[in-house]
Design a protein around this motif. Structure first.
Motif, PDB file in Angstrom:
ATOM      1  N   ILE A 259       0.490  -5.919  -1.994  1.00 46.67           N
ATOM      2  CA  ILE A 259       1.144  -4.941  -2.862  1.00 46.67           C
ATOM      3  C   ILE A 259       0.113  -4.064  -3.562  1.00 46.67           C
ATOM      4  CG2 ILE A 259       2.710  -4.641  -4.817  1.00 46.67           C
ATOM      5  CD1 ILE A 259       3.776  -7.488  -4.216  1.00 46.67           C
ATOM      6  N   SER A 260      -0.864  -4.691  -4.207  1.00 47.80           N
ATOM      7  CA  SER A 260      -1.825  -3.922  -5.005  1.00 47.80           C
ATOM      8  C   SER A 260      -2.745  -3.080  -4.132  1.00 47.80           C
ATOM      9  CB  SER A 260      -2.643  -4.866  -5.896  1.00 47.80           C
ATOM     10  OG  SER A 260      -3.316  -5.842  -5.130  1.00 47.80           O
ATOM     11  N   LEU A 261      -3.151  -3.601  -2.986  1.00 50.92           N
ATOM     12  CA  LEU A 261      -4.028  -2.820  -2.106  1.00 50.92           C
ATOM     13  C   LEU A 261      -3.296  -1.621  -1.513  1.00 50.92           C
ATOM     14  CD1 LEU A 261      -5.949  -5.696  -0.279  1.00 50.92           C
ATOM     15  CD2 LEU A 261      -6.820  -4.201  -2.086  1.00 50.92           C
ATOM     16  N   ALA A 262      -2.020  -1.798  -1.191  1.00 48.22           N
ATOM     17  CA  ALA A 262      -1.233  -0.674  -0.678  1.00 48.22           C
ATOM     18  C   ALA A 262      -1.069   0.402  -1.752  1.00 48.22           C
ATOM     19  CB  ALA A 262       0.125  -1.161  -0.192  1.00 48.22           C
ATOM     20  N   THR A 263      -0.815  -0.004  -2.984  1.00 46.42           N
ATOM     21  CA  THR A 263      -0.676   0.953  -4.080  1.00 46.42           C
ATOM     22  C   THR A 263      -1.982   1.685  -4.325  1.00 46.42           C
ATOM     23  OG1 THR A 263       0.987  -0.473  -5.107  1.00 46.42           O
ATOM     24  CG2 THR A 263       0.013   1.229  -6.489  1.00 46.42           C
ATOM     25  N   LEU A 264      -3.087   0.934  -4.318  1.00 46.74           N
ATOM     26  CA  LEU A 264      -4.403   1.546  -4.508  1.00 46.74           C
ATOM     27  C   LEU A 264      -4.724   2.528  -3.386  1.00 46.74           C
ATOM     28  CD1 LEU A 264      -7.132   1.803  -5.931  1.00 46.74           C
ATOM     29  CD2 LEU A 264      -7.874  -0.250  -4.684  1.00 46.74           C
ATOM     30  N   THR A 265      -4.404   2.163  -2.157  1.00 42.43           N
ATOM     31  CA  THR A 265      -4.665   3.051  -1.020  1.00 42.43           C
ATOM     32  C   THR A 265      -3.923   4.369  -1.176  1.00 42.43           C
ATOM     33  OG1 THR A 265      -4.994   1.151   0.452  1.00 42.43           O
ATOM     34  CG2 THR A 265      -4.572   3.274   1.494  1.00 42.43           C
ATOM     35  N   ARG A 266      -2.645   4.300  -1.531  1.00 45.92           N
ATOM     36  CA  ARG A 266      -1.869   5.522  -1.739  1.00 45.92           C
ATOM     37  C   ARG A 266      -2.471   6.372  -2.864  1.00 45.92           C
ATOM     38  NH1 ARG A 266       2.452   1.867  -1.044  1.00 45.92           N
ATOM     39  NH2 ARG A 266       2.775   1.744  -3.305  1.00 45.92           N
ATOM     40  N   GLY A 267      -2.902   5.713  -3.914  1.00 46.07           N
ATOM     41  CA  GLY A 267      -3.493   6.442  -5.024  1.00 46.07           C
ATOM     42  C   GLY A 267      -4.791   7.131  -4.633  1.00 46.07           C
ATOM     43  N   LEU A 268      -5.657   6.427  -3.924  1.00 49.57           N
ATOM     44  CA  LEU A 268      -6.938   7.016  -3.505  1.00 49.57           C
ATOM     45  C   LEU A 268      -6.719   8.166  -2.535  1.00 49.57           C
ATOM     46  CD1 LEU A 268      -9.076   3.767  -3.059  1.00 49.57           C
ATOM     47  CD2 LEU A 268      -9.218   5.447  -4.924  1.00 49.57           C
ATOM     48  N   ASN A 269      -5.755   7.997  -1.625  1.00 53.54           N
ATOM     49  CA  ASN A 269      -5.416   9.099  -0.723  1.00 53.54           C
ATOM     50  C   ASN A 269      -4.970  10.322  -1.520  1.00 53.54           C
ATOM     51  OD1 ASN A 269      -3.879   7.028   1.904  1.00 53.54           O
ATOM     52  ND2 ASN A 269      -6.027   7.422   1.436  1.00 53.54           N
ATOM     53  N   GLY A 270      -4.231  10.079  -2.586  1.00 50.93           N
ATOM     54  CA  GLY A 270      -3.684  11.165  -3.381  1.00 50.93           C
ATOM     55  C   GLY A 270      -4.724  11.963  -4.153  1.00 50.93           C
ATOM     56  N   ILE A 271      -5.916  11.373  -4.378  1.00 50.35           N
ATOM     57  CA  ILE A 271      -6.983  12.110  -5.077  1.00 50.35           C
ATOM     58  C   ILE A 271      -8.068  12.577  -4.116  1.00 50.35           C
ATOM     59  CG2 ILE A 271      -6.539  11.000  -7.297  1.00 50.35           C
ATOM     60  CD1 ILE A 271      -9.036   9.251  -6.807  1.00 50.35           C
ATOM     61  N   GLY A 272      -7.749  12.513  -2.814  1.00 45.39           N
ATOM     62  CA  GLY A 272      -8.638  13.134  -1.849  1.00 45.39           C
ATOM     63  C   GLY A 272      -9.565  12.220  -1.077  1.00 45.39           C
ATOM     64  N   LEU A 273      -9.411  10.906  -1.231  1.00 46.45           N
ATOM     65  CA  LEU A 273     -10.251   9.974  -0.473  1.00 46.45           C
ATOM     66  C   LEU A 273      -9.502   9.541   0.779  1.00 46.45           C
ATOM     67  CD1 LEU A 273     -12.820   8.332  -0.205  1.00 46.45           C
ATOM     68  CD2 LEU A 273     -11.765   6.533  -1.581  1.00 46.45           C
ATOM     69  N   ALA A 274     -10.008   9.909   1.941  1.00 42.48           N
ATOM     70  CA  ALA A 274      -9.394   9.522   3.210  1.00 42.48           C
ATOM     71  C   ALA A 274      -9.826   8.101   3.552  1.00 42.48           C
ATOM     72  CB  ALA A 274      -9.802  10.493   4.317  1.00 42.48           C
ATOM     73  N   ILE A 275      -8.967   7.146   3.270  1.00 37.83           N
ATOM     74  CA  ILE A 275      -9.290   5.738   3.481  1.00 37.83           C
ATOM     75  C   ILE A 275      -8.004   5.005   3.821  1.00 37.83           C
ATOM     76  CG2 ILE A 275      -8.982   5.133   1.024  1.00 37.83           C
ATOM     77  CD1 ILE A 275     -11.392   3.218   1.347  1.00 37.83           C
ATOM     78  N   ASP A 276      -8.092   4.023   4.725  1.00 38.90           N
ATOM     79  CA  ASP A 276      -6.888   3.284   5.101  1.00 38.90           C
ATOM     80  C   ASP A 276      -6.873   1.919   4.423  1.00 38.90           C
ATOM     81  OD1 ASP A 276      -8.603   1.612   6.580  1.00 38.90           O
ATOM     82  OD2 ASP A 276      -8.065   2.524   8.504  1.00 38.90           O
ATOM     83  N   LEU A 277      -5.767   1.215   4.614  1.00 40.20           N
ATOM     84  CA  LEU A 277      -5.564  -0.055   3.920  1.00 40.20           C
ATOM     85  C   LEU A 277      -6.619  -1.085   4.288  1.00 40.20           C
ATOM     86  CD1 LEU A 277      -3.776  -1.783   2.065  1.00 40.20           C
ATOM     87  CD2 LEU A 277      -2.346  -2.308   4.035  1.00 40.20           C
TER      88      LEU A 277
END
Length: 228
Positions: A28-46
């Protein structure tokens, strides 16, 4: 993999990490963090988020993102990710299978030492019904100068519990956590029962970091302790 824990003084304290050990929160937390990082411009997957950041505090994560990726989080980003994570916890979070029963059978004192901030930590334990089992024996990286992989948190927990580091056994699911326990002079075993491990429960990276053994079901905890 070996079940042997290095010979040392008798165990007097078991220190549990929380996320991925007591509660099945990491997916749960890693998925939320991934979405957040993607949203600020960091291209990174789960998978990359799990490999780089599992087991570390949000403060440490954002410091690494700024240093290694050149991405500076906007004001309020950390608070927003924390809030979204807690919202998801309300709907989805569960205790790790068998942990309540395993804690009930422990013949040693135990506590929790987690990279989570105090609000998330106590809320997570409360939602899963585990908080009464720990009472005031709940320690957060917010209480020390440096989080995992530094030894500060585990040493703080041991001091508060009145137990020498060499008589502590740490249960961890992340490489930074294993490294922190080893740096603290404690015995450490890896837990691979969380949902974020997928089909590979071997815990190779935990063993490489210094875990004495790994296990994937809390029903095995008695055997692990007997080996210590």
């Amino acid at each position: 993999m070996t079940d042997a824990i290095p010979a040392s003084p008798p165990l007097a304290l078991v220190i549990f990490d929380c996320d991925g050990v007591l509660i099945d929160s990491e997916p749960i937390s890693l998925a939320t963090l991934t979405r957040g990082l993607n949203g600020i411009g960091l291209a990174i997957d789960l998978d990359a988020v799990r490999e780089r950041f599992a087991g570390t505090s949000m403060t440490s994560i954002m410091e690494r993102v700024a240093r290694e990726d050149g991405v500076i989080a906007p004001d309020g980003f950390v608070e927003r990710v924390k809030a979204e994570t807690l919202d998801a916890f309300e709907a989805e979070l569960t205790a790790m299978a068998g942990i309540a029963e395993a804690l009930g059978l422990l013949h040693l004192p135990f506590c929790v030492a987690s990279s989570s901030d105090p609000v998330r930590l106590r809320r997570s334990l409360g939602l899963t019904g585990l908080l009464p089992l720990f009472e005031d024996r709940v320690f957060s990286s917010a209480q020390v100068a440096r989080g995992k992989p530094f030894p500060d948190l585990f040493l703080f927990a041991a001091e508060r519990m009145g137990v020498a580091p060499e008589r502590c056994l740490v249960i961890e699911d992340s490489v930074p956590g294993v490294q922190a326990a080893r740096a603290a002079g404690m015995r450490v075993v890896g837990f691979t029962g969380g949902g974020h491990w997928g089909h590979d429960r071997t815990g190779r990276d935990l063993l490489a970091a210094g875990a004495a053994t790994v296990f994937s079901a809390h029903a095995e905890l008695g055997r692990i302790l007997a080996a210590g």
